[in-house]
Design a protein around this motif. Sequence first.
Motif, PDB file in Angstrom:
ATOM      1  N   THR A   1       3.277   1.588  13.809  1.00 55.60           N
ATOM      2  CA  THR A   1       3.321   2.938  13.250  1.00 55.60           C
ATOM      3  C   THR A   1       4.738   3.499  13.279  1.00 55.60           C
ATOM      4  OG1 THR A   1       1.055   3.312  14.022  1.00 55.60           O
ATOM      5  CG2 THR A   1       2.326   5.251  13.399  1.00 55.60           C
ATOM      6  N   ALA A   2       5.442   3.251  14.384  1.00 56.99           N
ATOM      7  CA  ALA A   2       6.821   3.734  14.491  1.00 56.99           C
ATOM      8  C   ALA A   2       7.714   3.079  13.441  1.00 56.99           C
ATOM      9  CB  ALA A   2       7.350   3.457  15.891  1.00 56.99           C
ATOM     10  N   ALA A   3       7.553   1.792  13.230  1.00 58.08           N
ATOM     11  CA  ALA A   3       8.382   1.086  12.254  1.00 58.08           C
ATOM     12  C   ALA A   3       8.094   1.549  10.843  1.00 58.08           C
ATOM     13  CB  ALA A   3       8.163  -0.424  12.382  1.00 58.08           C
ATOM     14  N   LEU A   4       6.825   1.802  10.530  1.00 57.44           N
ATOM     15  CA  LEU A   4       6.466   2.279   9.190  1.00 57.44           C
ATOM     16  C   LEU A   4       6.990   3.688   8.954  1.00 57.44           C
ATOM     17  CD1 LEU A   4       2.812   0.915   8.927  1.00 57.44           C
ATOM     18  CD2 LEU A   4       4.762   0.218   7.523  1.00 57.44           C
ATOM     19  N   ASN A   5       6.899   4.541   9.977  1.00 57.62           N
ATOM     20  CA  ASN A   5       7.449   5.890   9.832  1.00 57.62           C
ATOM     21  C   ASN A   5       8.963   5.842   9.631  1.00 57.62           C
ATOM     22  OD1 ASN A   5       4.997   7.173  10.072  1.00 57.62           O
ATOM     23  ND2 ASN A   5       5.142   7.423  12.293  1.00 57.62           N
ATOM     24  N   HIS A   6       9.621   4.991  10.394  1.00 56.25           N
ATOM     25  CA  HIS A   6      11.076   4.890  10.309  1.00 56.25           C
ATOM     26  C   HIS A   6      11.522   4.364   8.944  1.00 56.25           C
ATOM     27  CE1 HIS A   6      15.151   4.506  11.915  1.00 56.25           C
ATOM     28  NE2 HIS A   6      15.215   3.321  11.312  1.00 56.25           N
ATOM     29  N   SER A   7      10.735   3.464   8.358  1.00 49.22           N
ATOM     30  CA  SER A   7      11.107   2.863   7.066  1.00 49.22           C
ATOM     31  C   SER A   7      10.532   3.618   5.881  1.00 49.22           C
ATOM     32  CB  SER A   7      10.624   1.408   7.018  1.00 49.22           C
ATOM     33  OG  SER A   7       9.210   1.357   7.068  1.00 49.22           O
ATOM     34  N   GLY A   8       9.873   4.737   6.141  1.00 51.02           N
ATOM     35  CA  GLY A   8       9.286   5.487   5.041  1.00 51.02           C
ATOM     36  C   GLY A   8       8.105   4.783   4.407  1.00 51.02           C
ATOM     37  N   GLY A   9       7.418   3.945   5.144  1.00 48.18           N
ATOM     38  CA  GLY A   9       6.251   3.246   4.629  1.00 48.18           C
ATOM     39  C   GLY A   9       6.559   1.947   3.912  1.00 48.18           C
ATOM     40  N   LYS A  10       7.825   1.535   3.888  1.00 44.98           N
ATOM     41  CA  LYS A  10       8.190   0.287   3.214  1.00 44.98           C
ATOM     42  C   LYS A  10       7.907  -0.885   4.143  1.00 44.98           C
ATOM     43  CE  LYS A  10      11.754   2.387   0.312  1.00 44.98           C
ATOM     44  NZ  LYS A  10      13.181   2.382  -0.081  1.00 44.98           N
ATOM     45  N   LYS A  11       7.016  -1.761   3.694  1.00 45.80           N
ATOM     46  CA  LYS A  11       6.520  -2.801   4.586  1.00 45.80           C
ATOM     47  C   LYS A  11       7.556  -3.876   4.894  1.00 45.80           C
ATOM     48  CE  LYS A  11       2.590  -3.861   2.516  1.00 45.80           C
ATOM     49  NZ  LYS A  11       1.264  -4.494   2.393  1.00 45.80           N
ATOM     50  N   ILE A  12       8.358  -4.239   3.908  1.00 45.33           N
ATOM     51  CA  ILE A  12       9.364  -5.278   4.167  1.00 45.33           C
ATOM     52  C   ILE A  12      10.383  -4.771   5.179  1.00 45.33           C
ATOM     53  CG2 ILE A  12      11.323  -6.489   3.135  1.00 45.33           C
ATOM     54  CD1 ILE A  12       9.702  -7.102   0.751  1.00 45.33           C
ATOM     55  N   ALA A  13      10.804  -3.514   5.024  1.00 46.03           N
ATOM     56  CA  ALA A  13      11.756  -2.944   5.972  1.00 46.03           C
ATOM     57  C   ALA A  13      11.131  -2.828   7.354  1.00 46.03           C
ATOM     58  CB  ALA A  13      12.232  -1.574   5.483  1.00 46.03           C
ATOM     59  N   ALA A  14       9.857  -2.419   7.419  1.00 47.16           N
ATOM     60  CA  ALA A  14       9.180  -2.304   8.706  1.00 47.16           C
ATOM     61  C   ALA A  14       9.029  -3.672   9.366  1.00 47.16           C
ATOM     62  CB  ALA A  14       7.814  -1.652   8.524  1.00 47.16           C
ATOM     63  N   ALA A  15       8.701  -4.690   8.579  1.00 50.73           N
ATOM     64  CA  ALA A  15       8.578  -6.042   9.126  1.00 50.73           C
ATOM     65  C   ALA A  15       9.900  -6.517   9.710  1.00 50.73           C
ATOM     66  CB  ALA A  15       8.085  -7.000   8.048  1.00 50.73           C
ATOM     67  N   HIS A  16      10.997  -6.189   9.029  1.00 52.20           N
ATOM     68  CA  HIS A  16      12.319  -6.580   9.527  1.00 52.20           C
ATOM     69  C   HIS A  16      12.623  -5.875  10.853  1.00 52.20           C
ATOM     70  CE1 HIS A  16      16.505  -7.845   9.452  1.00 52.20           C
ATOM     71  NE2 HIS A  16      16.863  -6.590   9.644  1.00 52.20           N
ATOM     72  N   LEU A  17      12.264  -4.611  10.947  1.00 50.39           N
ATOM     73  CA  LEU A  17      12.502  -3.866  12.180  1.00 50.39           C
ATOM     74  C   LEU A  17      11.725  -4.456  13.358  1.00 50.39           C
ATOM     75  CD1 LEU A  17      12.345  -0.208  10.790  1.00 50.39           C
ATOM     76  CD2 LEU A  17      14.391  -1.431  11.545  1.00 50.39           C
ATOM     77  N   LEU A  18      10.536  -4.976  13.074  1.00 56.53           N
ATOM     78  CA  LEU A  18       9.689  -5.525  14.129  1.00 56.53           C
ATOM     79  C   LEU A  18       9.977  -6.997  14.417  1.00 56.53           C
ATOM     80  CD1 LEU A  18       6.321  -3.892  13.016  1.00 56.53           C
ATOM     81  CD2 LEU A  18       7.630  -3.299  15.054  1.00 56.53           C
ATOM     82  N   GLY A  19      10.760  -7.626  13.550  1.00 56.29           N
ATOM     83  CA  GLY A  19      11.004  -9.054  13.716  1.00 56.29           C
ATOM     84  C   GLY A  19       9.866  -9.916  13.204  1.00 56.29           C
ATOM     85  N   TRP A  20       9.048  -9.364  12.309  1.00 59.05           N
ATOM     86  CA  TRP A  20       7.926 -10.083  11.716  1.00 59.05           C
ATOM     87  C   TRP A  20       8.256 -10.486  10.292  1.00 59.05           C
ATOM     88  CZ3 TRP A  20       3.411  -6.238  13.192  1.00 59.05           C
ATOM     89  CH2 TRP A  20       3.103  -6.406  14.540  1.00 59.05           C
ATOM     90  N   GLY A  21       7.430 -11.363   9.740  1.00 60.40           N
ATOM     91  CA  GLY A  21       7.443 -11.625   8.313  1.00 60.40           C
ATOM     92  C   GLY A  21       6.546 -10.620   7.603  1.00 60.40           C
ATOM     93  N   ARG A  22       6.695 -10.526   6.285  1.00 58.17           N
ATOM     94  CA  ARG A  22       5.898  -9.557   5.534  1.00 58.17           C
ATOM     95  C   ARG A  22       4.407  -9.858   5.616  1.00 58.17           C
ATOM     96  NH1 ARG A  22       6.417  -9.599  -0.823  1.00 58.17           N
ATOM     97  NH2 ARG A  22       5.039 -11.374  -0.462  1.00 58.17           N
ATOM     98  N   ASN A  23       4.053 -11.130   5.573  1.00 55.76           N
ATOM     99  CA  ASN A  23       2.650 -11.506   5.638  1.00 55.76           C
ATOM    100  C   ASN A  23       2.045 -11.169   7.002  1.00 55.76           C
ATOM    101  OD1 ASN A  23       2.971 -12.470   3.082  1.00 55.76           O
ATOM    102  ND2 ASN A  23       3.205 -14.599   3.684  1.00 55.76           N
ATOM    103  N   THR A  24       2.840 -11.349   8.067  1.00 52.64           N
ATOM    104  CA  THR A  24       2.350 -10.993   9.398  1.00 52.64           C
ATOM    105  C   THR A  24       2.075  -9.499   9.483  1.00 52.64           C
ATOM    106  OG1 THR A  24       3.601 -12.808  10.395  1.00 52.64           O
ATOM    107  CG2 THR A  24       2.910 -11.026  11.854  1.00 52.64           C
TER     108      THR A  24
END
Length: 605
Positions: free
Chosen positions: A562-585
């Motif tokens: 939730t924190a990563a999505l809020n920080h990225s404005g809901g952009k999933k690729i950016a949130a995945a990068h912040l978390l160290g995940w892939g987009r599919n994960t």
Amino acid sequence: MTEYNDNRALHDHQPSSDQPIPAPTDKHSSPAAATLWLIDDDAALRLILADTFEDAGLTVISFTQAQAAWTRLNDILQQQTPADQLPDVILTDIRMPMMDGLSFSDWVHQHVPQLPIVIMTAHSDLSSAISSYQTGAFEYLPKPFDLDEAVTTIYKAIHYQPHTDVKTKNTRKSAVKSDATPNEPNEPNKPTEPTGHTNQASKTSPTTAPIKPAAKETSPTPPAATDNPSGIIGQSQAMQTVFRAIGRLAHSPITVLITGESGTGKELVASALHQHSPRRQQPFIALNMAAIPHDLIESELFGHEKGAFTGATTTRQGRFEQANGGTLFLDEIGDMPFSTQTRLLRVLANGEFYRVGGQQPVKVDVRIIAATHQHLEALVKQGKFREDLFYRLNVIRLPLPPLRTRREDIPALASYFMQRAAEQMNTAKKHLHPAALQVMQAFEWRGNVRQLENVCLWLTVMATGDTVMVEDLPPELLDSVPADITQQPQPPHTARSSQIPPQIDMNTQGSIDSGAISPNSPMTTQTDWQQPLAAWAKQALQTGETDILQTAMPEFERVLLTAALNHSGGKKIAAAHLLGWGRNTLTRKLQQLNLTPVQDQNKYH
């Protein structure tokens, strides 16, 4: 999506008459829709992939194990199930209980060779890629992969052969009917590792003839992660491309030109091509053109007759004759003299050459793999390299990426070389501190993998203690890295511990409330979140709860996600990068945790 009942495959090999094959009922399916069998034991990933392929217009039938898919294919081959139930393509994982995907692919390739299989795996090393293609797979997809790329690959597989087109599926079905022999299909090999399950799929009723397991000399089960005989390591996208190329080219006699900077591992790739080819029992001869004096290159390559020149007291075989039936690796081909290029061109054209001073042609069967760090096109324009030879060599070009373009592979490579250096020096393996590893990842590595190997050997000899700190690194690394990296503090614990948001409220009933995450919430100290977590864990255990990690982890992930999505404005690729995940994960976690980002979940950014 149709979820196929796997229980039948686990209890009884042969279906009874009151167990009909489920018909596709998906809303996207139509009489003209192609059918995909999806095999993966990961329920969340299976759901994501099924939704993706159904949105792409495919009818998807899911299996949790390859054993169940094998049972259903066997029913079709023995004509106990209508042949029109045969899929157009199969997408399978490798590592699954009871039966691995490589064994399944190998069996399908033997018994239904016109059925394309795409293999996916999270264990994306060279052995997995080569084994996939050796079992007859159409394509190999290392996880995580792009969903659009997966859809494109599946449709390529469906339309690979004209007679397997959706409009002409009946041709394949009739071929299966004509080739089916009830007593012939054999069960593929099971994984060699114990799975803890009893294989009951081979149990049959007294009135049914059993199907005997196939006798195979080797199992295509992938090796363990620590087993790396080739020495080629990499999880980056660039190295996955190299692995796929090696897998496709290994069984072909075609000439390969490997390009790349010095130290990128060109000889390792050439050796891997040979070791996984039908010529692997024959010699692999490597020759560096830059290391041989020009006046000796022809004799070295083609041999000489007795008396051909001063000092030629006996007849000598050249490298071409020594490599007959095998592979000849010509490294630094750009340094070959112009006169020798002409003779090499003749060998490539018809497999014949004359020894120096010889009168009779010598015929050889040799696969040529050439390599260079130079731009051969530029040498051709300068008149230093024959244009016709360039086109003879440049049949398949395999470029190798420099190390600085795949920095994510440096930790694994460094660990591998530190282990090798420790074995070479007969000492304990030294470990790299995270800060030291960060410096190494920021370095440019103009000498590429060879330079990294030498640094790891230097550290094993020169560094004191079991842990390599930043100050232990060679001067050339420290001098070339920005000061803001080398001067970072090195905490005694994990470097990421202070980056976990504090909004975790532990209650006394053993549940975790993630609360609302504000994008502007400040990061606080380590104890702000660890102490409540410790208090919650202690009280949960005192109340008799078990599996508290399973309780905590989903809520913990919910807070971070939730924190990563809020920080990225809901952009999933950016949130995945912040978390160290892939987009599919990230997409899978959103579905598991029932979270919805600000933007449309089906829209990829």
